[in-house]
Motif scaffolding. Structure first.
Motif, PDB file in Angstrom:
ATOM      1  N   PRO A 189       0.801  -1.231   0.000  1.00 20.88           N
ATOM      2  CA  PRO A 189       0.000   0.000   0.000  1.00 20.88           C
ATOM      3  C   PRO A 189       0.830   1.276   0.000  1.00 20.88           C
ATOM      4  N   LEU A 190       2.064   1.211   0.496  1.00 22.74           N
ATOM      5  CA  LEU A 190       2.886   2.417   0.576  1.00 22.74           C
ATOM      6  C   LEU A 190       3.353   2.913  -0.788  1.00 22.74           C
ATOM      7  N   THR A 191       3.079   2.166  -1.837  1.00 22.74           N
ATOM      8  CA  THR A 191       3.488   2.589  -3.187  1.00 22.74           C
ATOM      9  C   THR A 191       2.485   3.544  -3.815  1.00 22.74           C
ATOM     10  N   THR A 192       1.376   3.816  -3.147  1.00 22.50           N
ATOM     11  CA  THR A 192       0.365   4.681  -3.736  1.00 22.50           C
ATOM     12  C   THR A 192       0.916   6.073  -4.043  1.00 22.50           C
ATOM     13  N   PRO A 193       0.551   6.646  -5.198  1.00 27.45           N
ATOM     14  CA  PRO A 193       0.977   8.014  -5.538  1.00 27.45           C
ATOM     15  C   PRO A 193       0.467   9.050  -4.536  1.00 27.45           C
ATOM     16  N   LEU A 194      -0.580   8.697  -3.782  1.00 28.55           N
ATOM     17  CA  LEU A 194      -1.097   9.614  -2.770  1.00 28.55           C
ATOM     18  C   LEU A 194      -0.024   9.972  -1.756  1.00 28.55           C
ATOM     19  N   LEU A 195       0.820   8.991  -1.391  1.00 27.92           N
ATOM     20  CA  LEU A 195       1.924   9.235  -0.462  1.00 27.92           C
ATOM     21  C   LEU A 195       3.150   9.782  -1.184  1.00 27.92           C
TER      22      LEU A 195
END
Length: 345
Positions: free
Chosen positions: A283-289
């Motif tokens: 989940p940490l790969t999301t562009p949101l982060l």
């Protein structure tokens, strides 16, 4: 029929009795081998299905000296790194006609338990072992290599007798270092993981330190202790050094905890401080982060590890192989050129 018999798993003797044939006829029908009429085969298979018969693949393997089963040791079933790697291993094994038996730990899987897990997998007569652990030392793995083909997946393993497939930790660290240097950072902190805590994270963070120093960058090394709060706990001391403009973390989970502590301290990322991670999975790969990280090619690591294991199984004289795979830099929004005059609260 008594309750005991009703709960008892059906055997080929039960099928033979119900179908009115011999036990050998049932064996031939279930194995798909030998001479037997189609009418008898169909009747036997129908009875087997109706009784809920499940063939004992392990027992058949003992007779044929093949179990078509591979053993996989996964250190931490909770971490996305191991979860994705395990999925890739299992998928490739199934494609090759093998089933996978897995021994997993959670969080604080002790080394003694990992050793016992390997023994347990061997007792199941697996045809090969894949070890996915960032902590189990080579000396504890090497004895198993003599008994069954073994591959270490997910970490660099220099042992001359143990084959391995892994993301090139040093190359990945240098990609991150070059990224920070290209942005103009001249004083960088590295959160160094001791080898006793993680072989893989030690390799990558040590490579970060050497890579920065080779490029003439002032390097502040902070050795981490054990525990989930250790990365964040380093932040206050690092902020006292007003010349530090970037922090390199050993992996993405540690990076997120550092980002949270910086936010609470009123430090803007990347305006005041750039931060990098490592792994690029889940989940940490999301562009949101928008994390700047190094994405490990875990799907390819898993596929290549199984392929190598099956090659070793077919040819036990094959020399040891170490296969490094290149990760990919993800330049996110947590890195930017350093501020001209670092000023932090």
């Amino acid at each position: 029929m008594t309750e005991e018999k009703a709960n008892k798993a059906p055997t080929i003797i039960d099928i033979a009795r119900e179908a009115g044939v011999s036990k050998s006829a049932v064996s031939r029908a279930l194995l798909g081998q030998g001479r037997i009429s189609e009418e008898a085969r169909s009747r036997i298979l129908d009875v087997a299905q109706r009784l809920g018969y499940v063939k004992n693949a392990m027992a058949q393997g003992l007779v044929a000296q093949r179990t078509h089963t591979l053993g996989v040791l996964v250190r931490d079933a909770v971490r996305p790194f191991y979860g994705q790697l395990h999925a890739a291993l299992q998928g490739r094994a199934i494609e090759g006609g093998y089933r996978v038996v897995t021994a997993t730990g959670v969080r604080d899987f002790a080394l003694a338990e990992e050793r016992r897990a390997l023994q347990t997998l061997l007792s199941l007569r697996v045809e090969g072992l894949v070890v996915c652990s960032g902590l189990l030392p080579a000396r504890d793995i090497a004895p198993f290599v003599e008994r069954v083909p073994t591959v270490v997946a997910g970490r660099p393993e220099p042992h001359p007798a143990i084959s391995s497939v892994y993301c090139d930790e040093e190359d990945g660290a240098e990609q991150l270092v070059d990224h920070l240097v290209s942005l103009g950072h001249r004083r960088v902190a590295v959160l160094l993981v001791p080898e006793a805590l993680s072989i893989t994270q030690y390799a990558r963070t040590a490579a970060m330190v050497s890579g920065l120093r080779e490029r003439g960058v002032d390097t502040v090394v902070t050795e981490l202790t054990d525990g989930p709060e250790a990365p964040a706990d380093t932040v206050p001391a690092l902020l006292e050094d007003r010349e530090i403009t970037a922090i390199m973390c050993p992996q993405d989970d540690a990076m997120v905890s550092v980002l949270e502590r910086l936010r609470r301290a009123g430090v803007r990322v990347p305006g005041d401080m750039s931060v990098t991670g490592f792994d690029g999975i889940g989940p940490l790969t999301t562009p949101l982060l928008g994390l700047t990280t190094l994405r490990q090619p875990l799907d390819e690591v898993g596929r290549r590890a199984i392929d190598l294991l099956l090659e070793l199984r077919e040819d036990r004289s094959m020399p040891t192989r170490h296969i490094p795979l290149r990760g990919a830099l993800v330049a996110g929004t947590t890195t930017a050129p350093p501020p001209p005059h670092p000023a932090r609260r």
